[in-house]
Design an enzyme around this catalytic site. Structure first.
Site, PDB file in Angstrom:
ATOM      1  CG  ASP A 124      -9.784  -0.608   4.623  1.00  0.00           C
ATOM      2  OD1 ASP A 124      -9.370  -0.966   3.511  1.00  0.00           O
ATOM      3  OD2 ASP A 124      -9.158  -0.789   5.687  1.00  0.00           O
TER       4      ASP A 124
ATOM      5  CD  GLN B 213      -3.689  -4.633   6.279  1.00  0.00           C
ATOM      6  OE1 GLN B 213      -3.838  -3.563   5.700  1.00  0.00           O
ATOM      7  NE2 GLN B 213      -4.016  -5.782   5.725  1.00  0.00           N
TER       8      GLN B 213
ATOM      9  CE  LYS C 193      -3.882  -2.466   2.039  1.00  0.00           C
ATOM     10  NZ  LYS C 193      -4.679  -2.848   3.226  1.00  0.00           N
TER      11      LYS C 193
HETATM   12  N1  GUN Z   1      -6.915  -7.255   5.767  1.00  0.00           N
HETATM   13  C1  GUN Z   1      -7.148  -7.963   4.636  1.00  0.00           C
HETATM   14  N2  GUN Z   1      -7.677  -7.167   3.685  1.00  0.00           N
HETATM   15  C2  GUN Z   1      -7.785  -5.936   4.234  1.00  0.00           C
HETATM   16  C3  GUN Z   1      -8.258  -4.695   3.746  1.00  0.00           C
HETATM   17  O1  GUN Z   1      -8.717  -4.550   2.611  1.00  0.00           O
HETATM   18  N3  GUN Z   1      -8.180  -3.649   4.610  1.00  0.00           N
HETATM   19  C4  GUN Z   1      -7.716  -3.780   5.877  1.00  0.00           C
HETATM   20  N4  GUN Z   1      -7.702  -2.708   6.663  1.00  0.00           N
HETATM   21  N5  GUN Z   1      -7.273  -4.930   6.365  1.00  0.00           N
HETATM   22  C5  GUN Z   1      -7.304  -5.995   5.529  1.00  0.00           C
END
Ligand code: GUN
Length: 290
Positions: free
Chosen positions: A119, A96, A52
């Site tokens: 998200d 996350q 990211k």
């Molecule tokens: N863990 C797995 N996929 C995601 C996601 O798209 N966002 C977040 N914050 N955590 C994740």
């Protein structure tokens, strides 16, 4: 059979985002700024967050990574969320997942200001998405819609079977595929308890597999000419790789690919699009869209 190249599509979209950002900056606006909170040292989460941050650079965004050890308390984490909610330099942020077991994920998600929830996990965004209002749409389903759109794959009136009912993929994907303004499909959701899962799959024009079981979708479950979207990313041990593992999708790719009209590979299909849609959401946040 056409291979859906998520990596190339994501690269195109990131270049489009970067060019918009440079225009914004040339007009005196600030660069979009994404922050990420990472708790602990889970291998998968570390990789996702690293990717990211790299994607932010590719898009010309500012990024901030906030790391905490896995003994952080829920109260401390909620205080960090609140800091980001109130930090005007941050347009959007993510926490996350998964979080350590002693932290209630739902408390944390609901503490995020929905206007910074890139998200799309906050109940306000989930609810707005469900009734078709403008909002942050979670990145994986949004990326899948974008792949279908960019490959001109017809979805209207088609029978779409979704395997999995998670809050992150299965549920929002079903909502979006049924809505007139997105998929406009007839949607069936199957999960681990579904008795007629194989039969449903065999009738499907589009299968979106998000159950996290390597090779689950076999050739006998696929109608010739179907569109297959594989969301699985299970790490399976592989001694021939430097990392010691490889990513495995939910679809038995070698057996299924010759049968279908379109298929996403793993890796290089849905995965790169997910990160790219997070970037799109961050750009939208910076423009105060929702
Ligand atoms: N863990 C797995 N996929 C995601 C996601 O798209 N966002 C977040 N914050 N955590 C994740």
């Amino acid at each position: 059979m056409t291979l859906i190249d998520g990596k190339a599509t994501a690269a195109e979209i990131k270049a489009e985002i970067k060019s918009k950002v440079e225009q914004m900056v040339a007009q005196g606006q600030k660069r979009p700024h994404l922050a990420a909170i990472l708790v602990g040292h889970d291998g998968g989460s570390e990789t996702y967050v690293k990717n990211k941050v790299i994607a932010c650079e590719a898009c010309g965004f500012q990024s901030t990574l906030l790391r905490f050890e896995d003994d952080i308390t829920e109260e401390q984490l909620l205080a960090e969320v609140d800091k980001l909610n109130n930090d005007d330099s941050v347009d959007g942020f993510i926490v996350q997942l998964p979080l350590p077991r002693h932290i209630n994920e739902q408390h944390v998600i609901e503490a995020i200001d929905y206007r910074k929830d890139v998200d799309g996990f906050h109940p306000i965004n989930v609810g707005r998405m469900a009734i078709g209002l403008p909002c942050f749409i979670s990145a994986t389903p949004k990326g899948i819609l974008e792949l279908l759109r960019r490959y001109d794959i017809p979805t209207s009136g088609k029978h779409c079977v979704i395997l999995g009912r998670s809050n992150i993929v299965g549920k929002p994907m079903a909502q979006l595929m049924m809505q007139k303004q997105y998929g406009d499909s007839t949607v069936t959701v199957c999960h681990s308890r579904s008795k007629t899962l194989k039969e449903e799959c065999r009738r499907a024009d589009i299968i979106i597999a998000a159950i996290g079981q390597p090779g689950f979708v076999t050739a006998d479950m696929v109608k010739p000419g179907a569109v297959i979207v594989d969301v699985g990313t299970t790490r399976v041990p592989d001694a021939s790789r430097k990392s010691g593992f490889r990513l495995s999708g939910d679809v038995d790719f070698d057996a299924v690919a010759p049968l279908c009209s379109y298929i996403t590979p793993v890796p290089g299909g849905v995965g790169p699009m997910t990160i790219c849609m997070l970037m799109q959401n961050t750009l939208d946040a910076a423009q105060g869209l929702y």
